[in-house]
Design an enzyme around this catalytic site. Structure first.
Site, short mmCIF file in Angstrom:
data_model
loop_
_atom_site.label_atom_id
_atom_site.label_comp_id
_atom_site.label_asym_id
_atom_site.label_seq_id
_atom_site.Cartn_x
_atom_site.Cartn_y
_atom_site.Cartn_z
N ASP A 31 3.60 -3.16 0.86
CA ASP A 31 3.67 -2.92 2.30
C ASP A 31 2.31 -2.54 2.87
O ASP A 31 2.19 -2.30 4.07
CB ASP A 31 4.73 -1.86 2.63
CG ASP A 31 4.60 -0.59 1.79
OD1 ASP A 31 4.74 -0.68 0.56
OD2 ASP A 31 4.35 0.47 2.38
N ARG B 58 -3.61 10.31 -4.05
CA ARG B 58 -3.14 8.95 -3.79
C ARG B 58 -3.22 8.51 -2.33
O ARG B 58 -2.70 7.47 -1.94
CB ARG B 58 -1.70 8.80 -4.30
CG ARG B 58 -1.72 8.75 -5.80
CD ARG B 58 -0.50 8.25 -6.46
NE ARG B 58 0.29 7.26 -5.80
CZ ARG B 58 0.05 5.94 -5.82
NH1 ARG B 58 -0.99 5.47 -6.44
NH2 ARG B 58 0.87 5.12 -5.20
N GLU C 276 -3.73 1.27 -7.44
CA GLU C 276 -2.45 0.56 -7.55
C GLU C 276 -2.60 -0.87 -7.03
O GLU C 276 -3.26 -1.10 -6.02
CB GLU C 276 -1.38 1.30 -6.73
CG GLU C 276 0.01 0.70 -6.85
CD GLU C 276 1.05 1.51 -6.06
OE1 GLU C 276 0.67 2.26 -5.15
OE2 GLU C 276 2.25 1.36 -6.37
N HIS D 1 8.84 9.37 -7.09
CA HIS D 1 9.25 9.17 -5.69
C HIS D 1 9.87 10.42 -5.08
O HIS D 1 10.90 10.35 -4.40
CB HIS D 1 10.22 7.98 -5.57
CG HIS D 1 9.59 6.66 -5.87
ND1 HIS D 1 9.91 5.89 -6.97
CD2 HIS D 1 8.62 5.98 -5.22
CE1 HIS D 1 9.18 4.79 -6.98
NE2 HIS D 1 8.39 4.81 -5.93
N GLU E 265 3.63 10.65 -10.97
CA GLU E 265 3.34 10.54 -9.54
C GLU E 265 4.45 11.14 -8.68
O GLU E 265 5.63 10.96 -8.98
CB GLU E 265 3.19 9.05 -9.22
CG GLU E 265 3.04 8.74 -7.76
CD GLU E 265 2.92 7.25 -7.52
OE1 GLU E 265 2.61 6.50 -8.48
OE2 GLU E 265 3.14 6.82 -6.38
N TRP F 187 14.29 15.84 -1.35
CA TRP F 187 13.73 17.17 -1.14
C TRP F 187 12.64 17.05 -0.11
O TRP F 187 12.38 17.85 0.65
CB TRP F 187 13.15 17.74 -2.45
CG TRP F 187 14.21 17.93 -3.48
CD1 TRP F 187 14.42 17.17 -4.58
CD2 TRP F 187 15.23 18.92 -3.50
NE1 TRP F 187 15.49 17.61 -5.29
CE2 TRP F 187 16.01 18.70 -4.65
CE3 TRP F 187 15.57 19.98 -2.65
CZ2 TRP F 187 17.11 19.51 -4.98
CZ3 TRP F 187 16.65 20.76 -2.99
CH2 TRP F 187 17.40 20.54 -4.14
N GLU G 190 0.63 9.51 -1.59
CA GLU G 190 0.65 8.20 -0.92
C GLU G 190 1.13 8.32 0.52
O GLU G 190 0.82 7.46 1.34
CB GLU G 190 1.49 7.19 -1.71
CG GLU G 190 2.97 7.49 -1.72
CD GLU G 190 3.78 6.51 -2.57
OE1 GLU G 190 3.30 6.10 -3.64
OE2 GLU G 190 4.89 6.14 -2.14
N ASN H 293 5.37 1.30 6.95
CA ASN H 293 6.65 0.72 6.51
C ASN H 293 7.85 1.36 7.21
O ASN H 293 8.06 2.57 7.11
CB ASN H 293 6.76 0.89 4.99
CG ASN H 293 7.71 -0.10 4.35
OD1 ASN H 293 8.34 -0.90 5.04
ND2 ASN H 293 7.82 -0.05 3.03
N TYR I 36 15.65 3.26 -6.89
CA TYR I 36 14.46 2.92 -6.11
C TYR I 36 13.32 2.58 -7.06
O TYR I 36 13.12 3.26 -8.06
CB TYR I 36 14.08 4.12 -5.24
CG TYR I 36 12.99 3.82 -4.25
CD1 TYR I 36 13.27 3.13 -3.07
CD2 TYR I 36 11.68 4.20 -4.49
CE1 TYR I 36 12.27 2.85 -2.16
CE2 TYR I 36 10.67 3.92 -3.58
CZ TYR I 36 10.97 3.24 -2.42
OH TYR I 36 9.98 2.96 -1.51
N ASP J 98 6.38 6.88 -11.57
CA ASP J 98 6.49 7.36 -10.19
C ASP J 98 7.87 8.00 -10.00
O ASP J 98 8.89 7.33 -10.19
CB ASP J 98 6.31 6.18 -9.23
CG ASP J 98 6.12 6.61 -7.79
OD1 ASP J 98 6.40 7.78 -7.47
OD2 ASP J 98 5.72 5.75 -6.98
N ARG K 222 2.59 0.82 -14.63
CA ARG K 222 3.60 1.80 -14.20
C ARG K 222 4.97 1.31 -14.67
O ARG K 222 5.30 0.14 -14.49
CB ARG K 222 3.58 1.90 -12.67
CG ARG K 222 4.44 3.01 -12.12
CD ARG K 222 4.51 2.96 -10.59
NE ARG K 222 5.65 2.17 -10.16
CZ ARG K 222 6.16 2.21 -8.92
NH1 ARG K 222 5.61 2.98 -7.99
NH2 ARG K 222 7.22 1.49 -8.60
O1 EZ4 Z 1 7.59 3.63 -2.11
O2 EZ4 Z 1 5.04 1.63 -0.60
O3 EZ4 Z 1 3.66 3.93 -5.57
N1 EZ4 Z 1 4.22 3.18 -4.83
C1 EZ4 Z 1 5.31 3.47 -4.13
C2 EZ4 Z 1 5.80 2.44 -3.16
C3 EZ4 Z 1 6.30 3.11 -1.90
C4 EZ4 Z 1 6.32 2.14 -0.75
C5 EZ4 Z 1 6.79 2.84 0.52
O4 EZ4 Z 1 6.52 2.07 1.65
O5 EZ4 Z 1 5.87 4.54 -4.27
O6 EZ4 Z 1 6.74 1.60 -3.72
CO CO Z 2 4.57 5.96 -5.24
#
Ligand code: EZ4
Ligand code: CO
Length: 403
Positions: free
Chosen positions: A317, A284, A340, A213, A237, A403, A263, A38, A160, A211, A148
């Site tokens: 993606d 992941r 997922e 992120h 996550e 971070w 991930e 991505n 996000y 999540d 989730r």
């Molecule tokens: O941010 O796949 O757990 N899933 C995620 C996704 C990722 C995207 C990044 O390309 O965190 O939404």
């Molecule tokens: Co994620």
């Protein structure tokens, strides 16, 4: 012997960009592999076209492990997301071919089914807690056993993981990176309220996940994990980045909320210490970004020794080719945890006709020979590449964040 005669890269954008490798053999078969990274798609396309495909022509498609070792060790510059995604595409395509030659679905070649189906989790997200719970109830009604939850944070203009289109979420949203504003304090105050409300509305029979992120430091992650303990999450996550694998020790010391990460990992070396020190519960990494089915089998085998289970990335993606490959892998390993599953758009499903299907909260890869997925090249050609980036974050004072 099944000699490779041709290979090429197909780039298509049915709503979002996908890079696909197609390998053809002298016996008239073909296999496909996903090569989508991505926001950096064309780097992998070039890596394959300019540097990998010339080395594949004439080789025996059945020698999957030898070709993997050749591409990994032979490059001299080992690993990295671009290289490992390219190797993954080759690996998936070769397993697809081997399955077609054998007349068997790939999971049969990997040792056969260890379960009847692959339990998946869906994404419920909304601007407010009420919106998020309304979405979660829809997933509940569709039969999902795990969901989730992501929600907007009051005082922040966007978050996000929260999008306008609910079923078909797409985070890469602009032809240059858009900029979001982030506040850790506002986020940490809000998320426990989401899960308190979710347990009220959804009860205790459904697995709930969240999540982060990579937005927290280890001690902040420890606090969030502790605050979420009463709501019994299936996992928290990516609570902090894992470049320093040791960072997870601090989180572990402070919470019993199960931890998932990885991930964005490309190799077993990104998770070795996390697994061996039992600092996480779910790994992941995916067949797409971590070297294909062959390398993910190594990661899963290491994880199994330490009671760590898999929780493979499966956002939109990752193309339906990865989804199919992931399901064969998930079916075949003893220490599968959860997969997922974000639904692709109808345009994407038309470009990638596939045999996997959803029932009772589980996906099944189907029993077609190989991976059970293909690419319709005429349809793919209708959707040219569009440059597209994931967003970046700044703090409220303008500091570049992550971070
Ligand atoms: O941010 O796949 O757990 N899933 C995620 C996704 C990722 C995207 C990044 O390309 O965190 O939404
Ligand atoms: Co994620």
């Amino acid at each position: 012997m099944s000699r490779i005669t041709a290979a090429r890269v197909i780039v298509t954008s049915p709503g979002r960009n996908f890079v696909t490798l197609k390998i053809e053999t002298a016996d008239g078969l073909h296999g496909i592999g996903d090569a989508t990274l991505n926001g950096r798609e064309l780097a992998v396309a070039s890596y394959l076209t300019d540097h990998v495909i010339p080395c594949l022509i004439g080789r025996d498609a059945h020698r999957i492990e030898d070709i993997w070792q050749f591409l990994y060790k032979g490059a001299y510059w080992r690993g990295g997301p671009v290289g490992m995604t390219a190797i993954a595409a080759v690996d998936m395509a070769l397993w697809d071919i081997k399955g077609k030659v054998a007349g068997l679905p790939v999971y049969e070649l990997l040792g056969g089914a260890c379960r009847d189906g692959v339990t998946v989790y869906g994404h419920a997200n909304g601007e407010t807690i009420d919106d998020t719970i309304a979405e979660a109830l829809k997933y509940n009604a569709l039969g999902y056993k795990a969901i989730r939850l992501q929600t907007g944070v009051p005082g922040l203009p966007s978050t996000y993981g929260v999008s306008a289109d609910k079923m078909f979420y797409e985070p890469a949203d602009n032809d240059l990176p858009s900029e979001n504003v982030w506040s850790t304090a506002k986020y940490l105050n809000h998320i426990p309220k989401l899960f308190a409300a979710a347990r009220e509305a959804l009860g205790w029979d459904v697995h709930l996940l969240h999540d982060v992120h990579h937005r927290l430091t280890p001690i902040e992650a420890g606090r969030l994990g502790k605050d979420l303990e009463p709501y019994r999450l299936f996992w928290m996550e990516d609570s902090t980045p894992a470049e320093n694998q040791e960072a997870f020790r601090l989180i572990r010391q402070h919470t019993t909320t199960p931890l998932a990460v990885g991930e964005i990992f490309s190799s077993i070396w990104n998770c070795k210490d996390l697994i061996q020190n039992q600092l996480i519960d779910y790994i992941r990494a995916t067949v797409l970004h971590a070297g294909g089915i062959s390398h993910m089998r190594r990661i899963a085998a290491l994880a199994d020794l330490y009671q760590v289970r898999t929780g493979c990335h499966g956002a939109t993606d990752l193309s339906p080719v990865t989804m199919a490959a992931a399901l064969h892998f998930d079916m075949s390993i003893p220490n599968f945890g959860l997969q997922e599953y974000m639904r692709h758009t109808p345009e994407t499903d038309e470009v990638f006709p596939h045999g996997y299907s959803f029932a009772d909260g589980c996906l099944h890869p189907g029993d077609a020979p190989g991976l059970g997925v293909d690419i319709d090249e005429a349809r793919a050609a209708l959707y040219p590449y569009r440059r597209s980036y994931l967003p970046v974050n700044r703090l409220e004072d303008g500091t570049m964040f992550n971070w």
